[in-house]
Design an enzyme around this catalytic site. Sequence first.
Site, PDB file in Angstrom:
ATOM      1  N   SER A 137       0.866  -1.192   0.000  1.00 51.95           N
ATOM      2  CA  SER A 137       0.000   0.000   0.000  1.00 51.95           C
ATOM      3  C   SER A 137       0.895   1.233   0.000  1.00 51.95           C
ATOM      4  CB  SER A 137      -0.857   0.002   1.270  1.00 51.95           C
ATOM      5  OG  SER A 137      -1.505   1.242   1.442  1.00 51.95           O
ATOM      6  N   TYR A 150      -1.765  -0.663  10.756  1.00 46.28           N
ATOM      7  CA  TYR A 150      -1.954  -0.964   9.331  1.00 46.28           C
ATOM      8  C   TYR A 150      -0.744  -0.495   8.510  1.00 46.28           C
ATOM      9  CZ  TYR A 150      -3.785  -1.076   4.608  1.00 46.28           C
ATOM     10  OH  TYR A 150      -3.945  -1.336   3.270  1.00 46.28           O
TER      11      TYR A 150
END
Length: 255
Positions: A137, A150
């Site tokens: 990501s 995350y």
Amino acid sequence: MHALVTGASGGLGQAFCNHLAAQGHDLVLVSRRTGQLERIAADARAKFGVDAVVLPADLSEEAARNELAAELGRRGIHVDVLVNNAGFGTIGELAMADVDRLNDEIGLNCGAVAHLSRLFLPGMLEQGSGSIINVASTAAFQPIPTMAVYAATKSFVLSFTQALWEETRSTPVRVTAICPGPTDTAFFDAAGDDKVLANRRTPDQVVASTFRALDRRQPSVTDGFVNAVQGHFAKVMPARIAVPVARLVVAPTKR
Ligand SMILES: NC(=O)c1ccc[n+]([C@@H]2O[C@H](COP(=O)([O-])OP(=O)(O)OC[C@H]3O[C@@H](n4cnc5c(N)ncnc54)[C@H](OP(=O)(O)O)[C@@H]3O)[C@@H](O)[C@H]2O)c1
């Protein structure tokens, strides 16, 4: 020869399945929601005439990953392409976070990526072909307050994949990490805040960027020009600037 896609029940995983099936790959679809997986598998069989095997599993659990590999072994299915896509994010201050959910997040986003790569890479090396795609990501590029765990898990995925890319560089196995920015899937719903980062790319755009990078044997790629530019600045900015900026972007009203 099958392509194993984790998190195949929707979003990016479904787009990976469609792309791979359109290229003629048989599929192994893995996630927890059997009904969704069956629907996508049936679609792939009907549209592209490929084999599509559904193996439901909670991949945050080590035992489930071992059982998945064992089941594929029993069925004589060789995994030629591994897409480590399953993952989720949590949004909120760490002090308020649910500990079990954080452990699942780390187990799925980090543990499953490393473990499944370890389980299926030897077979690819032995076969003399194969690809491993790990979904990281743009969150990997800087710490993100309110998404601290995350962002750290995605840094793990990016670092792990780039190291594996070098380990396999002189072999026929191709390895890449895709770093999507905000993408139009159920991700933000699952994270508990669908209003975050509204300007989103499509899953098909992310998949196209991934396979371009894989063809060029790049260790990693950022999906989309704007994401790549933002990612570049995030990487070169000092943390004392990049981290507060990341907080403002993700949670502008939550201080
Ligand atoms: N959307 C974005 O903006 C974005 C940006 C950058 C990176 N990513 C990454 O892209 C990947 C795919 O996410 P998405 O955007 O497609 O979101 P999504 O639509 O929420 O998909 C997540 C997938 O992961 C599966 N999953 C969740 N927990 C699981 C578990 N314990 N075991 C097995 N499978 C599990 C879900 O299936 P079940 O519920 O059926 O288990 C689902 O198929 C993730 O790694 C995410 O971090 C997304």
